[in-house]
Design a protein around this motif. Sequence first.
Motif, short mmCIF file in Angstrom:
data_model
loop_
_atom_site.label_atom_id
_atom_site.label_comp_id
_atom_site.label_asym_id
_atom_site.label_seq_id
_atom_site.Cartn_x
_atom_site.Cartn_y
_atom_site.Cartn_z
N GLY A 96 22.46 27.30 7.53
CA GLY A 96 22.76 26.20 6.60
C GLY A 96 21.68 26.04 5.54
N VAL A 97 20.40 26.09 5.95
CA VAL A 97 19.30 25.98 4.99
C VAL A 97 19.31 27.18 4.05
N GLY A 98 19.61 28.37 4.57
CA GLY A 98 19.71 29.55 3.71
C GLY A 98 20.80 29.43 2.67
N LEU A 99 21.94 28.86 3.08
CA LEU A 99 23.03 28.65 2.12
C LEU A 99 22.66 27.61 1.06
N ILE A 100 21.90 26.59 1.46
CA ILE A 100 21.46 25.59 0.49
C ILE A 100 20.53 26.25 -0.54
N ILE A 101 19.62 27.10 -0.06
CA ILE A 101 18.71 27.78 -0.98
C ILE A 101 19.47 28.73 -1.90
N LEU A 102 20.48 29.41 -1.38
CA LEU A 102 21.30 30.29 -2.21
C LEU A 102 22.03 29.48 -3.29
N LEU A 103 22.60 28.34 -2.88
CA LEU A 103 23.27 27.47 -3.85
C LEU A 103 22.29 26.96 -4.90
N TRP A 104 21.09 26.63 -4.46
CA TRP A 104 20.05 26.17 -5.36
C TRP A 104 19.76 27.23 -6.43
N ALA A 105 19.59 28.46 -6.02
CA ALA A 105 19.30 29.54 -6.97
C ALA A 105 20.46 29.75 -7.93
N LEU A 106 21.69 29.73 -7.42
CA LEU A 106 22.85 29.90 -8.30
C LEU A 106 22.96 28.78 -9.33
N VAL A 107 22.74 27.54 -8.89
CA VAL A 107 22.82 26.40 -9.80
C VAL A 107 21.72 26.51 -10.87
N ASP A 108 20.52 26.93 -10.48
CA ASP A 108 19.45 27.08 -11.46
C ASP A 108 19.79 28.15 -12.50
N VAL A 109 20.38 29.24 -12.07
CA VAL A 109 20.77 30.29 -13.02
C VAL A 109 21.85 29.78 -13.97
N ILE A 110 22.84 29.08 -13.44
CA ILE A 110 23.92 28.55 -14.29
C ILE A 110 23.38 27.54 -15.28
N VAL A 111 22.52 26.63 -14.82
CA VAL A 111 21.95 25.62 -15.72
C VAL A 111 21.06 26.30 -16.78
N GLY A 112 20.30 27.31 -16.38
CA GLY A 112 19.44 28.02 -17.33
C GLY A 112 20.23 28.75 -18.40
N ILE A 113 21.31 29.40 -18.02
CA ILE A 113 22.16 30.10 -18.99
C ILE A 113 22.82 29.10 -19.93
N THR A 114 23.29 27.98 -19.37
CA THR A 114 23.91 26.94 -20.19
C THR A 114 22.92 26.40 -21.21
N TYR A 115 21.69 26.16 -20.79
CA TYR A 115 20.68 25.66 -21.71
C TYR A 115 20.35 26.70 -22.78
N ALA A 116 20.28 27.97 -22.41
CA ALA A 116 20.00 29.02 -23.39
C ALA A 116 21.11 29.11 -24.43
N VAL A 117 22.34 29.01 -24.01
CA VAL A 117 23.47 29.03 -24.95
C VAL A 117 23.42 27.82 -25.88
N TYR A 118 23.10 26.66 -25.32
CA TYR A 118 22.99 25.45 -26.13
C TYR A 118 21.89 25.59 -27.18
N ARG A 119 20.72 26.08 -26.77
CA ARG A 119 19.61 26.24 -27.70
C ARG A 119 19.94 27.27 -28.78
N PHE A 120 20.62 28.36 -28.39
CA PHE A 120 21.00 29.38 -29.36
C PHE A 120 21.98 28.83 -30.37
N ALA A 121 22.94 28.02 -29.91
CA ALA A 121 23.96 27.48 -30.82
C ALA A 121 23.41 26.40 -31.72
N SER A 122 22.37 25.66 -31.29
CA SER A 122 21.89 24.54 -32.09
C SER A 122 20.62 24.85 -32.86
N ARG A 123 20.21 26.11 -32.92
CA ARG A 123 19.00 26.45 -33.66
C ARG A 123 19.21 26.32 -35.15
N ASP A 124 18.11 26.20 -35.89
CA ASP A 124 18.19 26.11 -37.36
C ASP A 124 18.62 27.44 -37.93
N LYS A 125 19.47 27.38 -38.92
CA LYS A 125 19.98 28.60 -39.53
C LYS A 125 19.40 28.81 -40.88
#
Length: 125
Positions: A96-125
């Motif tokens: 159970g703790v291993g699955l929580i850590i796996l979910l934690w890593a997946l959520v961090d990757v998804i949030v990081g990619i989402t933030y990168a896309v947001y920053r790329f789309a809202s940068r100054d042109k």
Amino acid sequence: MSDKAGPRHQQPSWPPPITPEQSQGGPNLIGYAGQPMAAARAVQPAQAAQPVKHRRRVFWWFFAALQLAFVVWVVAGGVSASNETTDAGRAGGTIGVGLIILLWALVDVIVGITYAVYRFASRDK
């Protein structure tokens, strides 16, 4: 033949000659395109009157809260797994703790990619 004429034998024009404005008050620093450095740094009165905008750190606080939630969840899972008396119960807690850590890593990757896309789309042109 010491007197060579022509454009190839003229004295170089760098640094550019100092203008009277540059020679008054302060060091004679030359900035981009021959402009004096003081003129490049001059603040216009209209700009000085505007309030300074502070960046909101919404993403940082969201990310920190998410990390804290996962840390609490992992600790709670570890504590509940350590209270088990059987081998099967401890193995289940570990899984159970291993699955929580796996979910934690997946959520961090998804949030990081989402933030990168947001920053790329809202940068100054």
